[in-house]
Motif scaffolding. Structure first.
Motif, PDB file in Angstrom:
ATOM      1  N   LEU A 299       0.824  -1.202   0.000  1.00 21.38           N
ATOM      2  CA  LEU A 299       0.000   0.000   0.000  1.00 21.38           C
ATOM      3  C   LEU A 299       0.862   1.258   0.000  1.00 21.38           C
ATOM      4  N   LYS A 300       1.963   1.215   0.771  1.00 21.97           N
ATOM      5  CA  LYS A 300       2.807   2.399   0.882  1.00 21.97           C
ATOM      6  C   LYS A 300       3.479   2.724  -0.445  1.00 21.97           C
ATOM      7  N   ILE A 301       3.996   1.689  -1.138  1.00 27.50           N
ATOM      8  CA  ILE A 301       4.681   1.982  -2.394  1.00 27.50           C
ATOM      9  C   ILE A 301       3.671   2.300  -3.502  1.00 27.50           C
ATOM     10  N   GLN A 302       2.466   1.712  -3.467  1.00 25.07           N
ATOM     11  CA  GLN A 302       1.431   2.103  -4.427  1.00 25.07           C
ATOM     12  C   GLN A 302       1.163   3.602  -4.328  1.00 25.07           C
ATOM     13  N   ARG A 303       0.977   4.045  -3.115  1.00 20.94           N
ATOM     14  CA  ARG A 303       0.669   5.464  -2.875  1.00 20.94           C
ATOM     15  C   ARG A 303       1.830   6.346  -3.307  1.00 20.94           C
ATOM     16  N   TYR A 304       3.049   5.919  -2.960  1.00 17.47           N
ATOM     17  CA  TYR A 304       4.225   6.744  -3.270  1.00 17.47           C
ATOM     18  C   TYR A 304       4.444   6.858  -4.783  1.00 17.47           C
TER      19      TYR A 304
ATOM     20  N   GLY B 262      10.303  -1.488  -2.907  1.00 15.31           N
ATOM     21  CA  GLY B 262       9.738  -0.153  -2.808  1.00 15.31           C
ATOM     22  C   GLY B 262      10.348   0.665  -1.694  1.00 15.31           C
ATOM     23  N   ALA B 263      10.759  -0.010  -0.612  1.00 17.96           N
ATOM     24  CA  ALA B 263      11.335   0.711   0.522  1.00 17.96           C
ATOM     25  C   ALA B 263      12.613   1.444   0.127  1.00 17.96           C
ATOM     26  N   GLU B 264      13.437   0.806  -0.721  1.00 15.97           N
ATOM     27  CA  GLU B 264      14.657   1.486  -1.160  1.00 15.97           C
ATOM     28  C   GLU B 264      14.314   2.768  -1.914  1.00 15.97           C
ATOM     29  N   ILE B 265      13.304   2.706  -2.751  1.00 19.23           N
ATOM     30  CA  ILE B 265      12.896   3.883  -3.518  1.00 19.23           C
ATOM     31  C   ILE B 265      12.465   5.006  -2.579  1.00 19.23           C
ATOM     32  N   ILE B 266      11.626   4.684  -1.622  1.00 20.06           N
ATOM     33  CA  ILE B 266      11.118   5.694  -0.687  1.00 20.06           C
ATOM     34  C   ILE B 266      12.238   6.245   0.183  1.00 20.06           C
ATOM     35  N   HIS B 267      13.100   5.371   0.690  1.00 17.93           N
ATOM     36  CA  HIS B 267      14.117   5.802   1.648  1.00 17.93           C
ATOM     37  C   HIS B 267      15.238   6.620   1.011  1.00 17.93           C
ATOM     38  N   LEU B 268      15.422   6.482  -0.295  1.00 16.50           N
ATOM     39  CA  LEU B 268      16.387   7.355  -0.965  1.00 16.50           C
ATOM     40  C   LEU B 268      16.010   8.819  -0.767  1.00 16.50           C
TER      41      LEU B 268
END
Length: 382
Positions: free
Chosen positions: A141-146, A286-292
């Motif tokens: 859900l988090k990466i969909q939204r991001y 997806g976490a790597e994408i967001i955390h960058l």
């Protein structure tokens, strides 16, 4: 904090699923590797700290290491256990209360999803019985939204995962050492849309350890000391969208990663643009994408250029998760953060072998994130 404390020894055991040994035995071996690397022995240690979620109490390792009466503190702080243990040792040495410290993290997790007690997380039992505690659903859900909010293509997920497995194939300590192509990853089973099987890390076993000392004496023990320039841990604030959070606030707030990274950079007197290499939490691709973006290494929406231009590859401007990250190594929670520190130390020393990045990096970032919305960032320099 800059230049007060140095890392003079590191040890890391292979990650995976132990068959002929135990995680306790591997934790002891990791400590002894770190001590040998520093040229010290267990009786030299003035302070020890470490943690594990399910591998046992870290202080009981003295049964094998030696009954020296050393102060030994147990830490458990979710995925930030290793970083929190490091912070404890750094503060102890910087205060003058100890000269040499050992930090150790280890864990052993069975196959399948992590189990949690919703009540222990401050949630109602309904949170588990309705299936909301399955963290892969939250990550999806988090990466969909991001991706939607920042107009990023879904294809980045396979690219991030493929990079992780390429880097893991060069890491003798990695669990997953077989390179997988983007096509292989896209063909794997869909688990929680848009996350497929090879876009999520696995629970597993692992152990890692560090030896720290007062920076004034570091070169007595290591020709290539690495300094802890800044390290901070932060919890969530109102409006942040975090794992095991039962609702989404109408008011948006920043992730604890943003706060932890800002604090660490401020301590270090270093800007995100100075970072040469980074290890960031990649429980899923997806976490790597967001955390960058949350660590300040790029702006929201810039990840497509970074990833597709090759800038996060081993030969790129900003190599990310150079040892394969959680995707290739798995996530034994107590050991995962120290694995990142071990990798950054090896890279800063120029000792990372086939995965060594070019141009001898000088500044390295390590970042961890976990439930229920907690993050830590550590800046190392040489």
């Amino acid at each position: 904090m800059t230049d007060q404390v140095a890392i003079i020894g590191v040890g890391c055991r292979p990650f995976g699923r132990y068959q002929d040994t135990s995680v306790r035995q591997e934790a002891v071996r990791a400590v002894r590797m770190a001590l040998d690397d520093a040229g010290l022995s267990w009786p030299d240690i003035d302070y020890a700290v470490g943690g594990s979620m399910s591998g046992g109490s870290a202080d009981t390792l003295v049964s094998e290491l030696g009954l020296t009466g050393v102060p030994f503190v147990n830490v458990f702080n979710g995925c930030a256990t290793g970083s929190s243990s490091l912070i404890s040792a750094v503060h102890t040495i910087a205060s003058g209360a100890a000269e040499f410290a050992v930090v150790v993290g280890f864990d052993s997790h069975p196959r399948g999803a992590f189990t949690i007690d919703p009540l222990a997380m401050g949630l109602g039992e309904w949170y588990g019985t309705t299936g909301l505690a399955l963290t892969s659903q939250f990550f999806a859900l988090k990466i969909q939204r991001y991706l939607h909010e920042h107009d990023l293509p879904e294809r980045l997920l396979a690219k991030v995962a493929a990079k992780a497995f390429r880097n893991g194939s060069l890491n003798p300590n990695a669990w997953r050492q077989k390179p997988l192509s983007e096509a292989d990853i896209d063909a794997s089973m869909m688990l929680s849309d848009p996350l497929r099987q090879f876009m999520l890390c696995s629970p597993g076993d692992g152990a890692a350890a560090l030896v720290l000392c007062n920076a004034k004496r570091a070169k007595e023990f290591s020709p290539h000391p690495v300094y802890v320039a800044g390290s901070a841990v932060r919890t969530r604030r109102p409006g942040s969208f975090e794992v095991l959070s039962p609702s989404l606030s109408v008011r948006r707030g920043v992730s604890p990663t943003v706060d932890a990274a800002r604090a660490a950079f401020e301590m270090a007197g270093i800007a995100p643009s100075d970072v040469d290499i980074a290890q960031v939490q990649d429980t899923d691709a997806g976490a790597e994408i967001i955390h960058l973006a949350e660590t300040g290494l790029c702006a929201d929406g810039e990840q497509a250029h970074l990833i597709e231009s090759g800038e996060t590859e081993l030969t790129g401007r900003l190599p990310v998760n150079t040892d394969g990250g959680c995707l290739a190594n798995g996530e034994p929670i107590g050991a995962s953060g120290l694995r990142q520190i071990h990798e950054n130390v090896q890279q800063l020393r120029g000792h990372a072998g086939a995965r060594q990045v070019p141009n001898r990096p000088k500044v390295a970032l390590a970042h961890v994130y976990g439930a229920p919305g907690l993050s830590a960032t550590t800046i190392l320099t040489r």
